[in-house]
Motif scaffolding. Structure first.
Motif, mmCIF file in Angstrom:
data_model
loop_
_atom_site.group_PDB
_atom_site.id
_atom_site.type_symbol
_atom_site.label_atom_id
_atom_site.label_comp_id
_atom_site.label_asym_id
_atom_site.label_seq_id
_atom_site.Cartn_x
_atom_site.Cartn_y
_atom_site.Cartn_z
ATOM 1 N N ARG A 98 -5.203 -0.838 -12.877
ATOM 2 C CA ARG A 98 -4.725 -0.646 -14.250
ATOM 3 C C ARG A 98 -3.622 -1.646 -14.583
ATOM 4 N NH1 ARG A 98 -4.212 4.424 -16.835
ATOM 5 N NH2 ARG A 98 -6.126 4.931 -15.688
ATOM 6 N N ILE A 99 -2.780 -1.986 -13.607
ATOM 7 C CA ILE A 99 -1.642 -2.873 -13.899
ATOM 8 C C ILE A 99 -1.743 -4.196 -13.147
ATOM 9 C CG2 ILE A 99 -0.111 -0.957 -14.440
ATOM 10 C CD1 ILE A 99 1.154 -1.276 -11.677
ATOM 11 N N ASP A 100 -2.878 -4.450 -12.494
ATOM 12 C CA ASP A 100 -3.100 -5.701 -11.743
ATOM 13 C C ASP A 100 -1.957 -5.980 -10.762
ATOM 14 O OD1 ASP A 100 -5.596 -6.405 -12.577
ATOM 15 O OD2 ASP A 100 -4.927 -7.716 -14.202
ATOM 16 N N ALA A 101 -1.647 -4.978 -9.939
ATOM 17 C CA ALA A 101 -0.563 -5.116 -8.967
ATOM 18 C C ALA A 101 -1.117 -5.297 -7.563
ATOM 19 C CB ALA A 101 0.335 -3.889 -9.005
ATOM 20 N N PRO A 102 -0.744 -6.377 -6.871
ATOM 21 C CA PRO A 102 -1.143 -6.538 -5.467
ATOM 22 C C PRO A 102 -0.581 -5.398 -4.606
ATOM 23 C CG PRO A 102 -0.386 -8.618 -6.371
ATOM 24 C CD PRO A 102 -0.038 -7.558 -7.374
ATOM 25 N N VAL A 103 -1.331 -5.020 -3.558
ATOM 26 C CA VAL A 103 -0.979 -3.877 -2.724
ATOM 27 C C VAL A 103 -0.918 -4.276 -1.257
ATOM 28 C CG1 VAL A 103 -1.622 -1.540 -1.997
ATOM 29 C CG2 VAL A 103 -2.109 -2.297 -4.342
ATOM 30 N N VAL A 104 0.185 -3.929 -0.602
ATOM 31 C CA VAL A 104 0.325 -4.038 0.849
ATOM 32 C C VAL A 104 0.309 -2.623 1.417
ATOM 33 C CG1 VAL A 104 1.825 -4.730 2.765
ATOM 34 C CG2 VAL A 104 1.692 -6.145 0.722
ATOM 35 N N THR A 105 -0.443 -2.399 2.478
ATOM 36 C CA THR A 105 -0.388 -1.100 3.147
ATOM 37 C C THR A 105 0.468 -1.217 4.401
ATOM 38 O OG1 THR A 105 -2.452 -1.550 4.338
ATOM 39 C CG2 THR A 105 -2.617 -0.330 2.286
ATOM 40 N N THR A 106 1.289 -0.203 4.637
ATOM 41 C CA THR A 106 2.088 -0.172 5.863
ATOM 42 C C THR A 106 1.193 0.140 7.044
ATOM 43 O OG1 THR A 106 2.575 2.193 5.811
ATOM 44 C CG2 THR A 106 4.000 0.750 4.501
ATOM 45 N N PHE A 107 1.747 0.053 8.249
ATOM 46 C CA PHE A 107 0.957 0.337 9.450
ATOM 47 C C PHE A 107 0.533 1.809 9.471
ATOM 48 C CE2 PHE A 107 3.811 -3.110 11.499
ATOM 49 C CZ PHE A 107 3.108 -4.091 10.825
ATOM 50 N N GLY A 108 1.388 2.685 8.967
ATOM 51 C CA GLY A 108 1.027 4.089 8.874
ATOM 52 C C GLY A 108 0.116 4.394 7.696
ATOM 53 N N GLY A 109 0.009 3.459 6.773
ATOM 54 C CA GLY A 109 -0.818 3.653 5.586
ATOM 55 C C GLY A 109 -2.135 2.906 5.636
ATOM 56 N N LYS A 110 -2.557 2.495 6.832
ATOM 57 C CA LYS A 110 -3.813 1.746 6.959
ATOM 58 C C LYS A 110 -4.950 2.506 6.282
ATOM 59 C CE LYS A 110 -4.452 -1.395 9.536
ATOM 60 N NZ LYS A 110 -4.467 -2.885 9.400
ATOM 61 N N GLY A 111 -5.708 1.801 5.469
ATOM 62 C CA GLY A 111 -6.832 2.405 4.771
ATOM 63 C C GLY A 111 -6.481 2.973 3.412
ATOM 64 N N ALA A 112 -5.211 2.966 3.045
ATOM 65 C CA ALA A 112 -4.815 3.513 1.743
ATOM 66 C C ALA A 112 -5.362 2.687 0.590
ATOM 67 C CB ALA A 112 -3.288 3.590 1.647
ATOM 68 N N PHE A 113 -5.676 1.415 0.857
ATOM 69 C CA PHE A 113 -6.209 0.513 -0.170
ATOM 70 C C PHE A 113 -7.307 -0.316 0.469
ATOM 71 C CE2 PHE A 113 -5.969 -3.099 -3.215
ATOM 72 C CZ PHE A 113 -6.021 -2.384 -4.409
ATOM 73 N N PRO A 114 -8.403 -0.569 -0.245
ATOM 74 C CA PRO A 114 -9.521 -1.309 0.365
ATOM 75 C C PRO A 114 -9.094 -2.681 0.870
ATOM 76 C CG PRO A 114 -10.202 -0.306 -1.710
ATOM 77 C CD PRO A 114 -8.715 -0.137 -1.624
ATOM 78 N N TRP A 115 -9.456 -2.968 2.111
ATOM 79 C CA TRP A 115 -9.035 -4.183 2.798
ATOM 80 C C TRP A 115 -9.473 -5.451 2.075
ATOM 81 C CZ3 TRP A 115 -5.728 -4.580 6.731
ATOM 82 C CH2 TRP A 115 -5.726 -5.711 7.548
ATOM 83 N N THR A 116 -10.698 -5.454 1.511
ATOM 84 C CA THR A 116 -11.261 -6.673 0.916
ATOM 85 C C THR A 116 -11.131 -6.693 -0.607
ATOM 86 O OG1 THR A 116 -13.447 -5.623 0.904
ATOM 87 C CG2 THR A 116 -12.888 -6.993 2.813
ATOM 88 N N HIS A 117 -10.377 -5.775 -1.165
ATOM 89 C CA HIS A 117 -10.165 -5.747 -2.614
ATOM 90 C C HIS A 117 -9.415 -7.013 -3.042
ATOM 91 C CE1 HIS A 117 -8.669 -4.444 -6.550
ATOM 92 N NE2 HIS A 117 -9.544 -3.445 -6.503
#
Length: 561
Positions: free
Chosen positions: A253-272
């Motif tokens: 919705r806001i075109d924001a890049p996302v980093v996932t933490t080590f504990g948050g692996k899988g929270a955002f699609p890897w190849t998005h």
């Protein structure tokens, strides 16, 4: 006006009949297992002990499935794995004193990773409680004091009538965000004494919701809508709240890049196209996040690993959404929103204005290419090839559990988990021996898909006894042991810091022969054959061990500017 809490639940005819004529021979331990079953538990983990025998005797009369491990700490790790996979409170049955204390490291990990574990321990008889020294076996001056600094809550029982309410209160605590381990202790004589209390059927426990305050999400939505360079750090709270779908909607919705933490692996699609993946131990990623004019941190306390070893210094506005009040603004000032990640993301989705940035994917690609170039310059092709082999061998929906070992350190940054809640490690508290018993717990939760555990040879020795558990319950866990002859990461740390090592080199067994002595199929593989051997082991029913002799290296740190 009638409120829900004003309603009184009337017993059914069957409940009334059962209450007036309880079955004979029931003891305090029956109240424990009946309460767990009434709350919805189906599986319990643990080890019997002299003071806890009342609970274990009651298990014979219960529908609960018991999974017994060989070491209490491993039983705690198994409950942790079960709790992470299911999102349910995982009962852990322990005995007094040494048995209870042996579980502390596992409960520490559960607390650090917000895993819902319901530990129920026995105690010495009530006559010995109150600070005296009666000389009972396993006696501690104050057993619960050993756990108060680790678990979310402590619940003490001194009579049979207190058992259902205490267990229900602990259950509620474990599953109220942030999830975590809780502690219940019950004296031996209370567990063993006959009881006329009716069979427990009507107990309920409702974890409290933690919605965000609307005035705070209104400000956050306004900041994100007007941002020119927004970015998002997604932590484990997103995964635990089952909020990855809402996170993706907001990022798009806001075109924001996302980093996932080590504990948050899988929270955002890897190849998005907006995925910066998990390269937190990288200066290129850190620089990118520092440059964001609005940084949304959701479900992370920005601790040591998530802040590139506390070198991360954001220059823009920080919005932190965090269920653990103690972590809110604990490392960086900002707009702190104390809330469950799912509820907060929903509130933002209802409030934020569409923001378009066609250049965002290109900026993400630039960062990822710089990371790739840095790693490529270090000649670490073996480590990258091994991760690729593991990823190809592991079914996309299979969970993986990683010990504190070099390949896991790589996986934190470079492994594609494929889906939320599929990759778990001990990076919360950082203790050894987590992977294999936690994987056993995950397999007990869902035996329809294979589970992967990854350990080094040093960490493997912490949990080698659980090969007997894997065999006894025929759990579909494949254990990959990377054998480098010692504590590999500590070898690197000491060599870099002191030019020499102390205590890192280990005499170890023939892991293949040892596994086979437990009746568990095992083989030795090589980097060239790992993918094929691992895939075959994962496809076979029941447990298996794959041993990979290899000396791995970590990529160079880049937290120094």
């Amino acid at each position: 006006m009638t409120h829900d809490h004003d309603l009184v639940l009337r017993p059914t005819a069957a409940q009334t009949e059962a209450a007036l004529d309880p079955p004979p021979g029931r003891i305090g331990g029956d109240l424990v297992v009946e309460t767990l079953a009434a709350l919805g538990a189906t599986t319990v983990f643990g080890l019997p002990g002299q003071h806890a025998l009342g609970v274990f005797d009651a298990l014979r009369r219960s529908s609960l499935r018991y999974v017994g491990l060989r070491v209490e700490n491993n039983a705690g790790f198994a409950a942790d794995g079960y709790g992470r996979i299911t999102g349910e409170a995982a009962p852990l049955l322990l005995s007094t004193g040494p048995g209870a204390l042996t579980s502390l490291a596992a409960l520490h990990e559960a607390a650090s990773a917000s895993a819902p574990v319901l530990a129920i321990s026995s105690q010495i008889p009530t006559a010995g409680l109150g600070g005296g020294r009666r000389g009972y076996l396993h006696e501690l001056p104050d057993q619960s004091a050993s756990f108060r600094g680790v678990v979310k809550s402590v619940h003490t029982v001194r009579s049979a009538s207190q058992i259902p309410s205490a267990v229900a209160a602990a259950w509620t605590s474990a599953l109220t965000v942030p999830h975590g381990p809780v502690w219940v202790e019950i004296p031996q004589d209370v567990l063993l004494a006959e009881t006329a209390i009716p069979v427990v059927t009507g107990v309920d426990a409702f974890p409290e919701d933690l919605p965000p305050r609307p005035e705070l999400t209104a400000v956050a939505a306004d900041l994100l809508s007007r941002a020119t360079r927004p970015a998002i750090i997604a932590g484990g709270g997103v995964v635990r709240a089952d909020a990855s779908g809402k996170l993706r909607q907001l990022a798009e919705r806001i075109d924001a890049p996302v980093v996932t933490t080590f504990g948050g692996k899988g929270a955002f699609p890897w190849t998005h196209p907006l995925s910066l993946r998990s390269w937190l131990e990288d200066r290129h990623t850190t620089d990118f996040l520092e440059d964001a004019d609005v940084l949304l941190v959701i479900g992370s306390g920005l601790g040591e690993l998530s802040s590139n070893y506390h070198t991360f210094a954001p220059r823009g506005r920080v919005i932190q959404i965090e269920a653990d009040l103690g972590k809110l603004e604990s490392n960086h000032p900002g707009l702190g929103i104390h809330a469950d990640a799912r509820l907060a993301l929903q509130a933002l989705l209802e409030t934020v204005t569409r923001r378009e940035d066609p250049q965002a994917p290109a900026r993400v690609r630039t960062v990822l290419s710089r990371v790739a170039e840095r790693i490529a310059s270090q000649g670490l092709t073996l480590e990258q090839a091994l991760l690729t082999s593991v990823r190809r061998a592991l079914p996309a929906d299979s969970p993986s559990f990683w010990d504190m070992t070099i390949l896991a350190y790589w996986a934190w940054s470079a492994f594609d988990p494929k889906a939320p809640n599929t990759m778990h490690s001990a990076q919360g508290a950082g203790g050894l021996g987590y992977a294999f018993p936690a994987a056993l717990g995950a397999a007990a939760a869902d035996p329809t898909r294979p589970v992967l555990a990854v350990s080094g040879d040093g960490g493997a020795l912490y949990s080698i006894a659980e090969l007997a558990t894997a065999k006894q319950y025929d759990l579909p866990v494949t254990w990959l042991i990377v054998d480098d002859g010692g504590y590999g990461i500590l070898r690197e740390y000491m060599t870099d810091a002191f030019g020499a090592t102390t205590g890192t080199e280990l005499t170890r067994p023939d892991y293949v022969a040892l596994a086979e002595s437990f009746g568990v199929p095992a083989l030795s593989t090589s980097p060239e054959t790992l993918e094929q051997d691992l895939a075959k082991a994962l496809a076979a029913p029941g447990p298996s061990v794959v041993v990979l002799p290899a000396l791995l290296r970590m990529f160079a740190p880049t937290h120094l500017g």
